[in-house]
Design a protein around this motif. Structure first.
Motif, PDB file in Angstrom:
ATOM      1  N   ASN A   1       0.673  -1.543   0.038  1.00  0.00           N
ATOM      2  CA  ASN A   1      -0.089  -0.089   0.018  1.00  0.00           C
ATOM      3  C   ASN A   1       0.909   1.081   0.143  1.00  0.00           C
ATOM      4  O   ASN A   1       0.458   2.141   0.505  1.00  0.00           O
ATOM      5  N   GLY A   2       2.418   1.144  -0.092  1.00  0.00           N
ATOM      6  CA  GLY A   2       3.035   1.615   0.215  1.00  0.00           C
ATOM      7  C   GLY A   2       3.831   2.632   0.485  1.00  0.00           C
ATOM      8  O   GLY A   2       4.082   2.043   1.800  1.00  0.00           O
ATOM      9  N   LYS A   3       5.083   4.098   0.197  1.00  0.00           N
ATOM     10  CA  LYS A   3       5.983   3.806   1.325  1.00  0.00           C
ATOM     11  C   LYS A   3       5.572   3.999   2.345  1.00  0.00           C
ATOM     12  O   LYS A   3       6.311   3.958   3.571  1.00  0.00           O
ATOM     13  N   HIS A   4       4.321   4.692   2.498  1.00  0.00           N
ATOM     14  CA  HIS A   4       3.798   4.998   3.969  1.00  0.00           C
ATOM     15  C   HIS A   4       2.444   4.854   4.140  1.00  0.00           C
ATOM     16  O   HIS A   4       2.502   5.089   5.379  1.00  0.00           O
ATOM     17  N   ARG A   5       2.303   3.709   3.759  1.00  0.00           N
ATOM     18  CA  ARG A   5       1.759   1.980   4.323  1.00  0.00           C
ATOM     19  C   ARG A   5       0.354   2.697   4.573  1.00  0.00           C
ATOM     20  O   ARG A   5      -0.340   2.985   5.691  1.00  0.00           O
ATOM     21  N   LEU A   6      -0.695   3.269   3.754  1.00  0.00           N
ATOM     22  CA  LEU A   6      -1.747   4.063   3.676  1.00  0.00           C
ATOM     23  C   LEU A   6      -2.570   2.599   3.432  1.00  0.00           C
ATOM     24  O   LEU A   6      -2.871   2.820   1.834  1.00  0.00           O
ATOM     25  N   GLY A   7      -3.797   2.807   4.088  1.00  0.00           N
ATOM     26  CA  GLY A   7      -4.380   1.011   3.646  1.00  0.00           C
ATOM     27  C   GLY A   7      -4.818   1.020   4.535  1.00  0.00           C
ATOM     28  O   GLY A   7      -4.481   0.936   5.944  1.00  0.00           O
ATOM     29  N   GLU A   8      -6.246  -0.237   4.480  1.00  0.00           N
ATOM     30  CA  GLU A   8      -6.932  -0.904   5.636  1.00  0.00           C
ATOM     31  C   GLU A   8      -7.399  -2.113   4.791  1.00  0.00           C
ATOM     32  O   GLU A   8      -7.183  -2.263   3.266  1.00  0.00           O
ATOM     33  N   ASN A   9      -7.302  -3.238   5.556  1.00  0.00           N
ATOM     34  CA  ASN A   9      -7.411  -4.626   5.268  1.00  0.00           C
ATOM     35  C   ASN A   9      -9.806  -4.774   4.830  1.00  0.00           C
ATOM     36  O   ASN A   9      -9.952  -5.501   5.391  1.00  0.00           O
ATOM     37  N   ILE A  10      -9.592  -4.170   3.846  1.00  0.00           N
ATOM     38  CA  ILE A  10     -10.831  -3.563   3.031  1.00  0.00           C
ATOM     39  C   ILE A  10     -10.996  -3.883   1.959  1.00  0.00           C
ATOM     40  O   ILE A  10     -10.368  -3.910   1.160  1.00  0.00           O
ATOM     41  N   SER A  11     -12.749  -3.778   1.790  1.00  0.00           N
ATOM     42  CA  SER A  11     -13.127  -3.913  -0.194  1.00  0.00           C
ATOM     43  C   SER A  11     -14.091  -3.418   0.176  1.00  0.00           C
ATOM     44  O   SER A  11     -15.168  -3.167   1.281  1.00  0.00           O
ATOM     45  N   VAL A  12     -14.236  -2.143  -0.981  1.00  0.00           N
ATOM     46  CA  VAL A  12     -15.501  -1.872  -1.580  1.00  0.00           C
ATOM     47  C   VAL A  12     -16.215  -1.996  -3.153  1.00  0.00           C
ATOM     48  O   VAL A  12     -15.010  -2.414  -3.697  1.00  0.00           O
ATOM     49  N   PRO A  13     -17.029  -1.068  -3.012  1.00  0.00           N
ATOM     50  CA  PRO A  13     -17.677  -1.722  -4.225  1.00  0.00           C
ATOM     51  C   PRO A  13     -16.830  -0.045  -4.946  1.00  0.00           C
ATOM     52  O   PRO A  13     -16.941   1.286  -4.945  1.00  0.00           O
ATOM     53  N   LEU A  14     -16.298  -0.227  -6.230  1.00  0.00           N
ATOM     54  CA  LEU A  14     -16.123   1.237  -7.049  1.00  0.00           C
ATOM     55  C   LEU A  14     -16.971   1.973  -7.915  1.00  0.00           C
ATOM     56  O   LEU A  14     -17.426   1.197  -8.202  1.00  0.00           O
ATOM     57  N   LYS A  15     -16.839   3.059  -7.668  1.00  0.00           N
ATOM     58  CA  LYS A  15     -17.418   3.756  -8.325  1.00  0.00           C
ATOM     59  C   LYS A  15     -17.192   4.863  -9.240  1.00  0.00           C
ATOM     60  O   LYS A  15     -18.406   4.828  -9.889  1.00  0.00           O
ATOM     61  N   ALA A  16     -16.002   4.598  -9.191  1.00  0.00           N
ATOM     62  CA  ALA A  16     -15.408   5.829 -10.109  1.00  0.00           C
ATOM     63  C   ALA A  16     -14.217   5.539 -10.510  1.00  0.00           C
ATOM     64  O   ALA A  16     -13.278   5.622  -9.409  1.00  0.00           O
ATOM     65  N   VAL A  17     -13.382   6.295 -10.854  1.00  0.00           N
ATOM     66  CA  VAL A  17     -11.920   6.179 -11.124  1.00  0.00           C
ATOM     67  C   VAL A  17     -12.044   7.578 -12.426  1.00  0.00           C
ATOM     68  O   VAL A  17     -12.454   8.063 -13.134  1.00  0.00           O
TER      69      VAL A  17
END
Length: 242
Positions: A154-170
């Motif tokens: 999740n990147g050099k700053h370790r930003l993220g969670e062990n979760i999932s979400v429906p994708l709304k937009a890119v």
């Protein structure tokens, strides 16, 4: 060293030479039977070092002095990403944030500012915004919709969670002096989108990834976001994409 990790709802057995990859993935530990196994050799680590050197030469920069245990972490995720298309999933280079339980995925070449844009969303929206993954989420494509998963990577700053979400937009990020966010057709941004998807070396896995990407783009809101580094950029993008 061995461990089992549940990443994107797929159980993966990992056999490594070093322990750091297991520390890296500890928040995803699982006791279920693995769906597939990843086994790392010194040759896999050497491949990552050679690849890093080639990339540095191509970009005209000094190569990183990476340790074997760090390169092994990359080797593990590469092997995972090679297998994910067989489970209707693929790795995507982007920063995903969840707002009200829905995912907004920002992508752009490295250094453009997608992580900064995600940070501006968190500043603007406060507790409403949750970081899913700031670098390499995994995307699942199914008939019922598109799902974005947090991963240990999740990147050099370790930003993220062990979760999932429906994708709304890119949102495809571009730097600009003035902020704007407009819907676009997939044909206009496809070359930039495909550059951010992990493309497996195996032809069958690659074909499955390409098919999944096409389905994702057909089911998801797509936006071109031109933005500066002011918090008003987050407001402009959020108002358009929500």
């Amino acid at each position: 060293m061995k461990g089992i990790y549940k990443i994107a709802d797929v159980n993966i057995g990992v056999s490594s030479l070093y322990g750091s990859v297991h520390e890296y993935c500890r928040d995803y530990a699982s006791t279920d039977e693995p769906d597939f196994e990843v086994v790392i050799s010194q040759g896999d680590i050497d491949y990552e070092r050679e690849r890093s050197l080639k990339n540095a030469l191509a970009e005209g920069r000094k190569p990183y002095d990476s340790t074997d245990d760090y390169l092994e972490e990359l080797a593990v995720y590469r092997k995972i990403s090679e297998m994910m298309p067989y489970y209707d999933r693929f790795l995507f280079h982007g920063s995903c944030i969840a707002v009200d339980g829905k995912g907004y995925l920002f992508t752009a070449p490295s250094g453009t500012g997608k992580s900064t844009h995600s940070r501006l969303w968190r500043e603007y929206l406060g507790d409403k915004a949750v970081m899913v993954n700031d670098d390499k989420p995994i995307i699942k494509v199914s008939d019922s919709g598109i799902t974005v998963y947090g991963t240990p990577y999740n990147g050099k700053h370790r930003l993220g969670e062990n979760i999932s979400v429906p994708l709304k937009a890119v949102g495809v990020i571009e730097r600009a002096e003035d902020n704007s966010a407009v819907p676009v057709k997939s044909t206009l941004i496809y070359p930039r989108i495909i550059q951010q998807m992990y493309r497996p070396s195996d032809p069958v896995a690659l074909a499955r990834s390409m098919s999944a990407l096409d389905k994702m783009l057909a089911q998801t809101g797509l936006y071109l976001i031109r933005c500066n580094m002011d918090i008003s950029a987050a407001q402009t993008a959020y108002d358009a994409m929500r």
